[in-house]
Design an enzyme around this catalytic site. Structure first.
Site, mmCIF file in Angstrom:
data_model
loop_
_atom_site.group_PDB
_atom_site.id
_atom_site.type_symbol
_atom_site.label_atom_id
_atom_site.label_comp_id
_atom_site.label_asym_id
_atom_site.label_seq_id
_atom_site.Cartn_x
_atom_site.Cartn_y
_atom_site.Cartn_z
ATOM 1 C CB ALA A 288 2.455 11.512 14.130
ATOM 2 C CB SER A 289 0.858 7.602 10.997
ATOM 3 O OG SER A 289 0.496 6.521 12.028
ATOM 4 C CB VAL B 99 -1.068 0.173 1.216
ATOM 5 C CG1 VAL B 99 -2.183 -1.049 1.003
ATOM 6 C CG2 VAL B 99 -0.364 0.072 2.599
ATOM 7 C CG ASN C 18 -7.456 -2.617 8.152
ATOM 8 O OD1 ASN C 18 -7.681 -2.026 9.321
ATOM 9 N ND2 ASN C 18 -7.014 -3.691 8.019
ATOM 10 C CB SER D 239 -5.457 4.197 16.345
ATOM 11 O OG SER D 239 -5.386 3.885 17.706
ATOM 12 C CE1 TYR E 208 -0.301 1.974 14.880
ATOM 13 C CE2 TYR E 208 -1.303 3.201 16.541
ATOM 14 C CZ TYR E 208 -1.414 2.165 15.591
ATOM 15 O OH TYR E 208 -2.482 1.525 15.312
HETATM 16 P P1 NAD Z 1 -2.476 -6.952 11.687
HETATM 17 O O1 NAD Z 1 -0.922 -6.765 11.780
HETATM 18 O O2 NAD Z 1 -3.108 -8.126 12.376
HETATM 19 O O3 NAD Z 1 -2.400 -6.866 10.309
HETATM 20 C C1 NAD Z 1 -2.278 -5.796 9.499
HETATM 21 C C2 NAD Z 1 -2.204 -6.444 8.091
HETATM 22 O O4 NAD Z 1 -1.648 -5.346 7.271
HETATM 23 C C3 NAD Z 1 -1.221 -7.581 7.794
HETATM 24 O O5 NAD Z 1 -2.076 -8.442 7.180
HETATM 25 C C4 NAD Z 1 -0.289 -7.032 7.054
HETATM 26 O O6 NAD Z 1 0.370 -7.970 6.145
HETATM 27 C C5 NAD Z 1 -0.630 -6.036 6.253
HETATM 28 N N1 NAD Z 1 0.381 -5.043 6.017
HETATM 29 C C6 NAD Z 1 1.276 -4.321 6.458
HETATM 30 N N2 NAD Z 1 1.883 -3.748 5.811
HETATM 31 C C7 NAD Z 1 1.379 -3.555 4.556
HETATM 32 C C8 NAD Z 1 1.492 -2.822 3.210
HETATM 33 N N3 NAD Z 1 2.648 -1.883 3.127
HETATM 34 N N4 NAD Z 1 0.955 -3.107 2.133
HETATM 35 C C9 NAD Z 1 0.070 -4.088 2.488
HETATM 36 N N5 NAD Z 1 -0.405 -4.760 3.435
HETATM 37 C C10 NAD Z 1 0.442 -4.308 4.549
HETATM 38 O O7 NAD Z 1 -2.867 -5.458 12.428
HETATM 39 P P2 NAD Z 1 -4.417 -5.086 12.909
HETATM 40 O O8 NAD Z 1 -4.342 -5.077 14.349
HETATM 41 O O9 NAD Z 1 -5.402 -5.879 12.327
HETATM 42 O O10 NAD Z 1 -4.322 -3.482 12.437
HETATM 43 C C11 NAD Z 1 -5.121 -3.139 11.293
HETATM 44 C C12 NAD Z 1 -5.162 -1.636 11.437
HETATM 45 O O11 NAD Z 1 -5.823 -1.255 12.461
HETATM 46 C C13 NAD Z 1 -3.786 -0.967 11.274
HETATM 47 O O12 NAD Z 1 -3.825 0.397 10.577
HETATM 48 C C14 NAD Z 1 -3.708 -0.584 12.722
HETATM 49 O O13 NAD Z 1 -2.993 0.482 13.026
HETATM 50 C C15 NAD Z 1 -5.070 -0.358 13.147
HETATM 51 N N6 NAD Z 1 -5.287 -0.264 14.662
HETATM 52 C C16 NAD Z 1 -5.042 -1.512 15.386
HETATM 53 C C17 NAD Z 1 -5.265 -1.816 16.798
HETATM 54 C C18 NAD Z 1 -5.092 -2.682 17.399
HETATM 55 O O14 NAD Z 1 -5.248 -2.930 18.869
HETATM 56 N N7 NAD Z 1 -4.998 -4.002 16.991
HETATM 57 C C19 NAD Z 1 -6.006 -0.455 17.221
HETATM 58 C C20 NAD Z 1 -6.147 0.733 16.639
HETATM 59 C C21 NAD Z 1 -6.047 0.716 15.318
#
Ligand code: NAD
Length: 249
Positions: free
Chosen positions: A155-156, A59, A85, A139, A153
């Site tokens: 800031a992003s 992405v 996402n 988030s 994180y």
């Molecule tokens: P996760 O690590 O389980 O899944 C993330 C997925 O993104 C993975 O399958 C990974 O391969 C893919 N990915 C990473 N870099 C990529 C790239 N450059 N191109 C394509 N795919 C890529 O994480 P998650 O917890 O499911 O997080 C999903 C989103 O939710 C993220 O943006 C994260 O910041 C956000 N988030 C997560 C939480 C939490 O507590 N888990 C809380 C708030 C926000």
């Protein structure tokens, strides 16, 4: 009848955690799903499971992102929902006194620039249709002082909120809704890896969640399906919090 019958959704980061749960939820609600991720083997397995389609896409790469949406349009004829996402948690200590510029840049690229690239690439399809729902994953850390010591994180994710509000307002009269999804802590590999590095952090965080637990990915996916469906037809430009009350505690 599913709430996403006849819709086509593209989900980035669809191989794990929140993205994977959303792939399954979208399929269960009747949508055609394009799964985009880095993990080709897992991606194809998941696509088979839900009768969807997998595209290997980084992405952070504008060409990959363009090809991903072009694939969705060619395969299914339209794009109704873009769930932007994919995201990462910083690999090293991300406190402002420790983090370096390379680590900072990496996190901005994956978490924020990717959302810019995805919105820019999908909007022309949605404008042509006169409809669409874009959901960008931010988030809870973007709406509160969370004391996470994760400066890159946080800031992003703040950037995602600001960009989403701007786009939501800009395209509101074009039939396109743009919302941020703001999960609280969710039981996914991303969070598990973070807590494995610093076990006390899990306990510290848990104390502050009014519901006294972390979310399961399926609970977040339910909210994404709602934002992607016509049930949320008057909701745009919001920071949609799904955080068990954490940000208002
Ligand atoms: P996760 O690590 O389980 O899944 C993330 C997925 O993104 C993975 O399958 C990974 O391969 C893919 N990915 C990473 N870099 C990529 C790239 N450059 N191109 C394509 N795919 C890529 O994480 P998650 O917890 O499911 O997080 C999903 C989103 O939710 C993220 O943006 C994260 O910041 C956000 N988030 C997560 C939480 C939490 O507590 N888990 C809380 C708030 C926000």
């Amino acid at each position: 009848m599913g709430k996403l019958d006849g819709k086509v959704g593209v989900i980035t980061g669809g191989c794990s955690g929140i993205g994977l749960a959303t792939v399954r939820k979208f399929a269960a609600e009747g949508a055609k799903v394009v799964i985009a991720d880095l993990d080709e083997v897992r991606g194809k397995e998941i696509a088979d499971e839900v009768d969807g389609s997998f595209v290997r896409a980084d992405v952070t790469d504008a060409d990959d992102v363009a090809a991903m949406f072009a694939h969705a349009k060619e395969t299914y004829g339209r794009i109704d929902i873009a769930f932007n996402n994919a995201g990462i948690s910083p690999a090293d200590d991300d406190s402002i006194l420790k983090t370096g510029i390379d680590a900072w840049d990496r996190v901005q690229n994956v978490n924020l620039t990717s959302v810019y690239l995805c919105c820019k690439a999908v909007l022309p399809y949605m404008l042509e249709q006169g409809s669409g729902s874009i959901i960008n994953t931010a988030s809870f850390v973007a709406v509160m002082g969370a004391a996470t010591s994760q400066i890159s994180y946080t800031a992003s994710k703040g950037g995602v909120l600001a960009m989403t509000r701007e786009l939501g307002v800009q395209f509101a009269r074009k039939g396109i809704r743009v919302n941020s999804l703001c999960p609280g802590p969710v039981n996914t590999p991303l969070l598990q890896e973070l807590f494995a590095k610093d076990p006390e952090r899990a306990a510290r965080r848990l104390v502050h969640v009014p519901m006294g637990r972390f979310a399961e990915p399926e609970e977040i996916a339910n909210a994404v399906a709602f934002l992607g469906s016509d049930e949320s037809s008057f909701i745009t430009a919001t920071d949609f919090l799904v955080d068990g009350g954490l940000s208002n505690a």
